[in-house]
Enzyme design. Sequence first.
Site, short mmCIF file in Angstrom:
data_model
loop_
_atom_site.label_atom_id
_atom_site.label_comp_id
_atom_site.label_asym_id
_atom_site.label_seq_id
_atom_site.Cartn_x
_atom_site.Cartn_y
_atom_site.Cartn_z
CD GLU A 49 -0.44 -1.52 4.35
OE1 GLU A 49 -0.57 -0.71 3.41
OE2 GLU A 49 -1.35 -1.79 5.15
CG HIS A 50 5.12 -1.71 2.10
ND1 HIS A 50 5.78 -0.58 1.67
CD2 HIS A 50 4.80 -1.49 3.40
CE1 HIS A 50 5.87 0.28 2.68
NE2 HIS A 50 5.28 -0.24 3.73
CB THR A 51 1.05 -5.85 -2.22
OG1 THR A 51 -0.10 -5.17 -1.74
CG2 THR A 51 1.48 -6.91 -1.21
CG ASP A 52 0.34 0.24 -3.69
OD1 ASP A 52 1.49 0.19 -3.21
OD2 ASP A 52 -0.34 1.28 -3.67
N GLY A 58 -1.74 7.64 7.78
CA GLY A 58 -1.81 6.41 6.99
C GLY A 58 -3.23 6.10 6.56
CD GLU A 64 0.01 11.09 -2.97
OE1 GLU A 64 -1.23 11.13 -3.13
OE2 GLU A 64 0.54 10.77 -1.89
CG ASP A 108 -3.12 5.41 -0.58
OD1 ASP A 108 -3.31 4.23 -0.23
OD2 ASP A 108 -2.16 6.09 -0.19
#
Length: 368
Positions: free
Chosen positions: A17-20, A109, A145, A157
């Site tokens: 999470e929050h790595t991309d 989410g 996006e 995503d």
Amino acid sequence: MTDGVWAAPGRVNLIGEHTDYNDGFVMPFALPHTTVATAARRDDGVLRLHSADAPGDPVELRVADLAPGRRTGAWTDYPAGVVWALAEAGHRVGGLEVRYTSTVPTGAGLSSSAALEVVTALALNDLYGLGLERGPLARLCRRAENAYVGAPTGIMDQTASASCTEGHALHLDTRDLSRRQIPFDLAAHGLELLVVDTRVRHAHSEGAYGRRRAGCEAGAAALGVGALRDVSHEGLADALARIDDAEVRALVRHVVTENHRVERVVAHAEAGDFRAIGPVLTEGHASLRDDFRVSCPELDLVVDSALAAGALGARMTGGGFGGSAIVLTESAASPAVAGKVLGAFEERSLTAPRVFTAVPSAGAHRVS
Ligand code: ADP
Ligand code: MG
């Protein structure tokens, strides 16, 4: 007139999470929930959009007029952005008529936005014979996006919705976009992954996301690396000692340990040791709550009540500040765990969360 029907799934992120946006690793899988587009080519250059989930008449836009400066703030920016991104990349796309229906919860989410983009891109790809592979298709959806809708998201995503396969989790390296399908049949191991949508949507999430991103960039700059991905887990203590700002230090610690957690989960899954994944998920939650500070009381409540009920592990998933959490549990204990979580919310007079079992499902595909 209908030329075809396409479907693209939402996704749940197992770990990473929050790595991309730090060139790191993620490990999502596709949900059985999909956004379905019933679509037809139009030769008059008009984009006519209708969603069963958005009130009102169909919206008509001219393809030739689409530009980021003309975004409206409505849901139609997502499909309009996809058409614009395809055209910007030199693809010859004309008009399109689409009716969308969806079972992907929005704002939870679980990536309803990517499902909407990817299903639109796939329909256009087929109807206009664009010949796009899944990787480039996902990148164009991300461009839509970021540049058209104006949401500064990473590539996870769209890649998950476009490229996941049934029965597998997707190990994605967001730097070189290499992908590996990891067999992920929890049911065969007597396990279940519950998704708990808290139904909480905190409004300040956008600004907070931007600040976290900026903090990560500041950390990478302080360490003289291109992205936090370049900081090894072995080198973490040394790296942290070189960062003065305590807040940046905590963000860096989360990203580096989170990348390592993705690798640990992949190793456990490949060894068939699915129960060992539980504690790694729980560690990830503590890191998101304490270091990255993107959790909220409702997400913490899901995790704490699930663990107290005997779950193997749990964590918030997605960007945070509301949305969903995941819980890994023995299948036999699943009803009791879900019951405890619901009970904890009821006790506090909070809105009842929506709970379902997530089974790794197919990525985007043509239905008919
Ligand atoms: P998430 O991707 O986590 O669901 P986002 O805020 O990124 O949350 O995207 C949600 C938005 O996407 C909705 O507010 C809406 O504008 C749009 N959206 C997604 N699915 C649909 C749909 N089926 N019909 C209309 N709009 C949709
Ligand atoms: Mg989204």
